[in-house]
Write a protein that holds these residues in place. Structure first.
Motif, mmCIF file in Angstrom:
data_model
loop_
_atom_site.group_PDB
_atom_site.id
_atom_site.type_symbol
_atom_site.label_atom_id
_atom_site.label_comp_id
_atom_site.label_asym_id
_atom_site.label_seq_id
_atom_site.Cartn_x
_atom_site.Cartn_y
_atom_site.Cartn_z
ATOM 1 N N TRP A 56 0.821 -1.249 0.300
ATOM 2 C CA TRP A 56 -0.032 0.209 -0.186
ATOM 3 C C TRP A 56 0.812 1.225 -0.307
ATOM 4 C CZ3 TRP A 56 -4.678 -0.345 -0.993
ATOM 5 C CH2 TRP A 56 -5.774 0.834 -0.334
ATOM 6 N N PRO A 57 0.999 2.338 -0.815
ATOM 7 C CA PRO A 57 -0.914 2.628 -1.290
ATOM 8 C C PRO A 57 -0.267 2.085 -3.130
ATOM 9 C CG PRO A 57 0.754 4.595 -1.600
ATOM 10 C CD PRO A 57 1.228 3.614 -0.289
ATOM 11 N N PRO A 58 -1.880 1.464 -3.423
ATOM 12 C CA PRO A 58 -2.179 0.962 -4.736
ATOM 13 C C PRO A 58 -1.153 1.896 -6.063
ATOM 14 C CG PRO A 58 -4.122 0.972 -4.548
ATOM 15 C CD PRO A 58 -3.260 1.772 -2.529
ATOM 16 N N LEU A 59 -0.839 1.419 -7.215
ATOM 17 C CA LEU A 59 -0.294 2.048 -8.439
ATOM 18 C C LEU A 59 -1.557 2.534 -9.270
ATOM 19 C CD1 LEU A 59 2.160 -0.780 -9.814
ATOM 20 C CD2 LEU A 59 2.813 1.640 -8.145
ATOM 21 N N ILE A 62 -11.730 2.318 -1.969
ATOM 22 C CA ILE A 62 -10.809 2.551 -2.388
ATOM 23 C C ILE A 62 -10.345 3.275 -0.192
ATOM 24 C CG2 ILE A 62 -7.805 3.551 -2.506
ATOM 25 C CD1 ILE A 62 -9.648 3.078 -5.911
ATOM 26 N N ALA A 63 -11.036 4.634 -0.380
ATOM 27 C CA ALA A 63 -10.355 4.908 0.845
ATOM 28 C C ALA A 63 -10.875 3.610 2.096
ATOM 29 C CB ALA A 63 -11.442 5.534 1.598
ATOM 30 N N VAL A 64 -12.086 2.646 1.958
ATOM 31 C CA VAL A 64 -12.150 1.641 2.923
ATOM 32 C C VAL A 64 -10.638 0.735 3.149
ATOM 33 C CG1 VAL A 64 -13.225 -0.554 3.572
ATOM 34 C CG2 VAL A 64 -14.689 1.289 2.670
ATOM 35 N N MET A 65 -9.910 0.482 2.138
ATOM 36 C CA MET A 65 -8.971 -0.201 2.016
ATOM 37 C C MET A 65 -7.760 0.862 3.099
ATOM 38 S SD MET A 65 -8.639 -1.073 -1.879
ATOM 39 C CE MET A 65 -10.080 -1.470 -2.737
ATOM 40 N N ASP A 66 -7.671 1.747 2.263
ATOM 41 C CA ASP A 66 -6.454 2.490 3.077
ATOM 42 C C ASP A 66 -7.270 2.779 4.568
ATOM 43 O OD1 ASP A 66 -4.575 4.423 3.129
ATOM 44 O OD2 ASP A 66 -5.873 6.222 3.462
ATOM 45 N N ARG A 67 -7.749 2.383 5.080
ATOM 46 C CA ARG A 67 -8.896 2.456 6.501
ATOM 47 C C ARG A 67 -8.146 1.279 7.716
ATOM 48 N NH1 ARG A 67 -13.295 5.351 5.294
ATOM 49 N NH2 ARG A 67 -14.405 3.244 4.823
ATOM 50 N N CYS A 68 -7.953 0.623 6.603
ATOM 51 C CA CYS A 68 -7.169 -1.018 7.276
ATOM 52 C C CYS A 68 -6.184 -0.603 8.106
ATOM 53 C CB CYS A 68 -7.576 -1.961 6.798
ATOM 54 S SG CYS A 68 -6.731 -4.090 7.297
ATOM 55 N N MET A 69 -5.755 -1.584 9.164
ATOM 56 C CA MET A 69 -4.818 -0.892 10.074
ATOM 57 C C MET A 69 -3.911 -2.825 10.239
ATOM 58 S SD MET A 69 -5.403 1.964 10.474
ATOM 59 C CE MET A 69 -3.130 1.907 11.961
ATOM 60 N N LEU A 70 -4.538 -3.693 9.527
ATOM 61 C CA LEU A 70 -3.892 -4.999 9.696
ATOM 62 C C LEU A 70 -3.153 -5.350 8.277
ATOM 63 C CD1 LEU A 70 -7.534 -6.604 10.216
ATOM 64 C CD2 LEU A 70 -6.262 -6.456 12.091
ATOM 65 N N PRO A 71 -2.447 -6.621 8.590
ATOM 66 C CA PRO A 71 -0.929 -6.192 7.738
ATOM 67 C C PRO A 71 -2.223 -6.256 6.001
ATOM 68 C CG PRO A 71 -0.641 -8.033 9.267
ATOM 69 C CD PRO A 71 -1.862 -6.646 9.446
ATOM 70 N N ARG A 72 -1.483 -5.868 5.221
ATOM 71 C CA ARG A 72 -2.368 -5.924 3.727
ATOM 72 C C ARG A 72 -1.190 -5.760 2.980
ATOM 73 N NH1 ARG A 72 -4.163 0.584 4.505
ATOM 74 N NH2 ARG A 72 -2.657 1.391 4.232
ATOM 75 N N THR A 73 -1.336 -6.527 1.703
ATOM 76 C CA THR A 73 -0.964 -6.218 -0.104
ATOM 77 C C THR A 73 -2.092 -5.660 -0.840
ATOM 78 O OG1 THR A 73 0.684 -6.350 -0.920
ATOM 79 C CG2 THR A 73 -0.769 -8.176 -0.222
#
Length: 240
Positions: free
Chosen positions: A118-121, A138-149
């Motif tokens: 994160w952040p995505p291209l 996309i803001a929902v994904m941005d809010r996630c505080m867990l390990p992510r990709t």
């Protein structure tokens, strides 16, 4: 499927935490999610008590400028009936599908899929927007505080697909898989899921999970061919 699937409660925790609402509000027996335009899953109310006060839920949703909307899970038949009698329509039944991550891993063709932290291209954002996944989601994904990709799929060196995956305990949940129209039905969706499983295994996850609307027969077929099986379900009730 090998192993004992995760508990339904753990799966729903993964749903909530990997695709989080902007804010959570408690109103009597209700949990009200504030979605800020991010879709039903982050804008629905859930009943935490025994007796639904539908009017209270409607007032709280109106205060957030949200439509009266309730998520119904298994075991909430009384709430489902009460909302139906109050004029709420049943919409968007969803299945939670799971499979052991190790069973979904595969050796992928070179240069097919990549993880992008994160952040995505910009190319990924463009693919999402083409599929109706705009800035609010996309803001929902941005809010996630867990390990992510995120995942970027390519065909002949051209950006062709993207997805987002996040990890809650030993469950990796994939969201927002989008394949560009010219590249569909060519196995790219399967390869994206396999790439996600590879990332999940590297993070120590045991399970891959995904949500699919029951009407999306094509997506169901993809996930079932990967060995994913139903482990939970929910639907919504919305004011007609």
């Amino acid at each position: 499927m090998s192993g004992t699937p995760p508990r339904t409660a753990d799966l729903f925790d993964a749903v909530e935490l990997t695709w989080p609402a902007a804010r959570l509000h408690r109103a009597g027996p209700w949990l009200i999610r504030e979605g800020q335009g991010g879709g039903k899953r982050v804008s629905a109310a859930s009943l935490l008590g025994d007796t639904p006060d539908i009017a209270q839920m409607e007032t709280e949703q109106a205060a957030l400028d949200q439509a009266p909307l309730v998520m119904i899970r298994a075991g909430q038949e009384a709430l489902d009936t009460a909302l139906a009698e109050a004029g709420y329509a049943r919409v968007d039944p969803v299945m939670v599908l799971v499979a052991p991550a190790r069973d979904m891993c595969a050796d992928l063709p070179p240069d097919t899929g990549f993880t992008v932290d994160w952040p995505p291209l910009a190319a990924q954002v463009e693919i999402w927007e083409e599929g109706g996944i705009g800035p609010a989601r996309i803001a929902v994904m941005d809010r996630c505080m867990l390990p992510r990709t995120t995942l970027l799929g390519r065909v002949r060196d051209k950006p062709a697909a993207t997805a987002y995956v996040a990890l809650h305990e030993d469950i990796a949940m994939l969201h927002a898989l989008e394949v560009r129209a010219p590249y569909r039905r060519a196995g790219l969706g399967r390869q994206m899921m396999q790439a996600a499983a590879g990332w999940a295994m590297a993070q120590g996850a045991q399970w891959m999970a995904v949500l699919v609307v029951e009407q999306n027969v094509a997506a169901q077929g993809l996930y079932q061919r990967l060995g994913m099986r139903p482990a939970g379900h929910y639907h919504y009730r919305i004011r007609k």
